[in-house]
Design a protein around this motif. Sequence first.
Motif, PDB file in Angstrom:
ATOM      1  N   LEU A 185       2.301  11.914   3.431  1.00 55.28           N
ATOM      2  CA  LEU A 185       0.922  12.281   3.093  1.00 55.28           C
ATOM      3  C   LEU A 185       0.853  12.976   1.738  1.00 55.28           C
ATOM      4  O   LEU A 185      -0.152  12.901   1.045  1.00 55.28           O
ATOM      5  CB  LEU A 185       0.329  13.180   4.186  1.00 55.28           C
ATOM      6  CG  LEU A 185       0.022  12.472   5.509  1.00 55.28           C
ATOM      7  CD1 LEU A 185      -0.393  13.477   6.577  1.00 55.28           C
ATOM      8  CD2 LEU A 185      -1.052  11.412   5.335  1.00 55.28           C
ATOM      9  N   GLY A 186       1.940  13.627   1.357  1.00 54.16           N
ATOM     10  CA  GLY A 186       2.004  14.283   0.055  1.00 54.16           C
ATOM     11  C   GLY A 186       2.370  13.341  -1.078  1.00 54.16           C
ATOM     12  O   GLY A 186       2.239  13.690  -2.247  1.00 54.16           O
ATOM     13  N   HIS A 187       2.854  12.162  -0.742  1.00 55.63           N
ATOM     14  CA  HIS A 187       3.234  11.161  -1.755  1.00 55.63           C
ATOM     15  C   HIS A 187       2.455   9.869  -1.465  1.00 55.63           C
ATOM     16  O   HIS A 187       2.987   8.909  -0.921  1.00 55.63           O
ATOM     17  CB  HIS A 187       4.747  10.894  -1.713  1.00 55.63           C
ATOM     18  CG  HIS A 187       5.570  12.081  -2.066  1.00 55.63           C
ATOM     19  ND1 HIS A 187       5.834  13.095  -1.162  1.00 55.63           N
ATOM     20  CD2 HIS A 187       6.179  12.436  -3.235  1.00 55.63           C
ATOM     21  CE1 HIS A 187       6.580  14.018  -1.746  1.00 55.63           C
ATOM     22  NE2 HIS A 187       6.806  13.648  -3.012  1.00 55.63           N
ATOM     23  N   ARG A 188       1.184   9.896  -1.822  1.00 57.63           N
ATOM     24  CA  ARG A 188       0.276   8.794  -1.463  1.00 57.63           C
ATOM     25  C   ARG A 188       0.689   7.465  -2.083  1.00 57.63           C
ATOM     26  O   ARG A 188       0.599   6.431  -1.451  1.00 57.63           O
ATOM     27  CB  ARG A 188      -1.163   9.126  -1.890  1.00 57.63           C
ATOM     28  CG  ARG A 188      -1.721  10.379  -1.304  1.00 57.63           C
ATOM     29  CD  ARG A 188      -1.779  10.362   0.202  1.00 57.63           C
ATOM     30  NE  ARG A 188      -2.891   9.603   0.712  1.00 57.63           N
ATOM     31  CZ  ARG A 188      -3.114   9.388   2.003  1.00 57.63           C
ATOM     32  NH1 ARG A 188      -2.300   9.867   2.896  1.00 57.63           N
ATOM     33  NH2 ARG A 188      -4.137   8.678   2.375  1.00 57.63           N
ATOM     34  N   LEU A 189       1.131   7.482  -3.340  1.00 59.11           N
ATOM     35  CA  LEU A 189       1.504   6.243  -4.015  1.00 59.11           C
ATOM     36  C   LEU A 189       2.666   5.564  -3.297  1.00 59.11           C
ATOM     37  O   LEU A 189       2.643   4.354  -3.059  1.00 59.11           O
ATOM     38  CB  LEU A 189       1.862   6.530  -5.475  1.00 59.11           C
ATOM     39  CG  LEU A 189       2.006   5.312  -6.385  1.00 59.11           C
ATOM     40  CD1 LEU A 189       0.703   4.534  -6.446  1.00 59.11           C
ATOM     41  CD2 LEU A 189       2.423   5.736  -7.788  1.00 59.11           C
ATOM     42  N   LEU A 190       3.676   6.344  -2.931  1.00 61.59           N
ATOM     43  CA  LEU A 190       4.821   5.818  -2.177  1.00 61.59           C
ATOM     44  C   LEU A 190       4.367   5.291  -0.817  1.00 61.59           C
ATOM     45  O   LEU A 190       4.790   4.220  -0.387  1.00 61.59           O
ATOM     46  CB  LEU A 190       5.883   6.910  -2.004  1.00 61.59           C
ATOM     47  CG  LEU A 190       7.119   6.526  -1.171  1.00 61.59           C
ATOM     48  CD1 LEU A 190       7.891   5.393  -1.834  1.00 61.59           C
ATOM     49  CD2 LEU A 190       8.006   7.749  -0.951  1.00 61.59           C
TER      50      LEU A 190
ATOM     51  N   ILE B  41       4.730   1.388   0.559  1.00 65.45           N
ATOM     52  CA  ILE B  41       5.422   1.025   1.803  1.00 65.45           C
ATOM     53  C   ILE B  41       4.469   0.299   2.744  1.00 65.45           C
ATOM     54  O   ILE B  41       4.829  -0.711   3.360  1.00 65.45           O
ATOM     55  CB  ILE B  41       6.025   2.279   2.474  1.00 65.45           C
ATOM     56  CG1 ILE B  41       7.143   2.853   1.595  1.00 65.45           C
ATOM     57  CG2 ILE B  41       6.558   1.963   3.864  1.00 65.45           C
ATOM     58  CD1 ILE B  41       7.658   4.210   2.030  1.00 65.45           C
ATOM     59  N   ALA B  42       3.234   0.797   2.854  1.00 64.40           N
ATOM     60  CA  ALA B  42       2.240   0.164   3.727  1.00 64.40           C
ATOM     61  C   ALA B  42       1.962  -1.274   3.288  1.00 64.40           C
ATOM     62  O   ALA B  42       1.900  -2.191   4.116  1.00 64.40           O
ATOM     63  CB  ALA B  42       0.946   0.975   3.728  1.00 64.40           C
ATOM     64  N   PHE B  43       1.815  -1.481   1.985  1.00 60.55           N
ATOM     65  CA  PHE B  43       1.566  -2.834   1.485  1.00 60.55           C
ATOM     66  C   PHE B  43       2.782  -3.735   1.695  1.00 60.55           C
ATOM     67  O   PHE B  43       2.634  -4.921   1.948  1.00 60.55           O
ATOM     68  CB  PHE B  43       1.157  -2.813   0.007  1.00 60.55           C
ATOM     69  CG  PHE B  43      -0.296  -2.532  -0.212  1.00 60.55           C
ATOM     70  CD1 PHE B  43      -1.267  -3.413   0.269  1.00 60.55           C
ATOM     71  CD2 PHE B  43      -0.709  -1.389  -0.872  1.00 60.55           C
ATOM     72  CE1 PHE B  43      -2.618  -3.158   0.081  1.00 60.55           C
ATOM     73  CE2 PHE B  43      -2.059  -1.123  -1.065  1.00 60.55           C
ATOM     74  CZ  PHE B  43      -3.019  -2.009  -0.591  1.00 60.55           C
ATOM     75  N   PHE B  44       3.974  -3.159   1.625  1.00 56.13           N
ATOM     76  CA  PHE B  44       5.187  -3.953   1.881  1.00 56.13           C
ATOM     77  C   PHE B  44       5.192  -4.475   3.316  1.00 56.13           C
ATOM     78  O   PHE B  44       5.453  -5.657   3.551  1.00 56.13           O
ATOM     79  CB  PHE B  44       6.456  -3.115   1.622  1.00 56.13           C
ATOM     80  CG  PHE B  44       7.706  -3.800   2.089  1.00 56.13           C
ATOM     81  CD1 PHE B  44       8.242  -4.869   1.383  1.00 56.13           C
ATOM     82  CD2 PHE B  44       8.335  -3.392   3.260  1.00 56.13           C
ATOM     83  CE1 PHE B  44       9.398  -5.515   1.821  1.00 56.13           C
ATOM     84  CE2 PHE B  44       9.489  -4.025   3.707  1.00 56.13           C
ATOM     85  CZ  PHE B  44      10.019  -5.084   2.984  1.00 56.13           C
TER      86      PHE B  44
ATOM     87  N   ILE C 171      -1.022   6.124   7.332  1.00 53.09           N
ATOM     88  CA  ILE C 171      -2.122   5.799   6.404  1.00 53.09           C
ATOM     89  C   ILE C 171      -3.452   5.949   7.137  1.00 53.09           C
ATOM     90  O   ILE C 171      -3.636   5.432   8.222  1.00 53.09           O
ATOM     91  CB  ILE C 171      -1.980   4.351   5.882  1.00 53.09           C
ATOM     92  CG1 ILE C 171      -0.622   4.162   5.212  1.00 53.09           C
ATOM     93  CG2 ILE C 171      -3.113   4.011   4.930  1.00 53.09           C
ATOM     94  CD1 ILE C 171      -0.395   4.993   3.986  1.00 53.09           C
ATOM     95  N   ARG C 172      -4.374   6.623   6.517  1.00 53.66           N
ATOM     96  CA  ARG C 172      -5.660   6.867   7.173  1.00 53.66           C
ATOM     97  C   ARG C 172      -6.850   6.238   6.445  1.00 53.66           C
ATOM     98  O   ARG C 172      -7.982   6.463   6.828  1.00 53.66           O
ATOM     99  CB  ARG C 172      -5.895   8.375   7.297  1.00 53.66           C
ATOM    100  CG  ARG C 172      -4.897   9.068   8.189  1.00 53.66           C
ATOM    101  CD  ARG C 172      -5.139   8.699   9.626  1.00 53.66           C
ATOM    102  NE  ARG C 172      -4.212   9.396  10.492  1.00 53.66           N
ATOM    103  CZ  ARG C 172      -3.748   8.881  11.604  1.00 53.66           C
ATOM    104  NH1 ARG C 172      -4.117   7.677  11.980  1.00 53.66           N
ATOM    105  NH2 ARG C 172      -2.926   9.553  12.349  1.00 53.66           N
TER     106      ARG C 172
END
Length: 196
Positions: free
Chosen positions: A19-24, A28-31, A170-171
């Motif tokens: 949650l503190g590293h949104r870009l990462l 990962i979510a898109f992967f 992811i929210r």
Amino acid sequence: MKMKFLLLHGESQVKQFFLGHRLLSYAIAFFFTYCCLHVDYSVINNARTKMNKLEYKEGAISSWDIIGTSFFTAEFKIENDKRTYETTRYTPWSCCLQHTGEKGEKVSFYILRNKKNHNGAFSYYGLSKIGNPRSQFWLFFDVLLSCYKSVFIWWGLGLFGCVMFNFQIIRKRMLLLLTGLIWGISLLLYAIANIS
């Protein structure tokens, strides 16, 4: 009790990190979402290619056998034909709409031209009573099931990753909607292929 606390504390720290590293987190979510999308595209494309290479066969069944292992394998032979034809299912045979043959029954089916499987047998598709062929819809999904073998790891990774990561960490509504849609299509395709 202490072990449970440590696990919950560790899980909380992992969530806090992502949650503190949104870009990462989004990468990962898109992967994981891409894994599901890639599998859907690959199996549909491979099934369409195989459909163009199918060869029609017919004859009377000289033997029929269903082997109950961790998978359910149906195997049969045609009179005056030395080849063995088989198919494998991941669900109990009773949950499958696939036709089950009987000795002496005249059937029609399809095989891939000159393509044996790892057992030296020919995989068959669309088995039906002669004069009563399966629709192209069910034949396509019968072929589609065989295409999952080459991408099964990616399919499992995508589905597991979406559930454990995308839906838990992811929210953002748009990403959840996209993930849920692609995840649902993946499951639906696999489910229909399994009962075809």
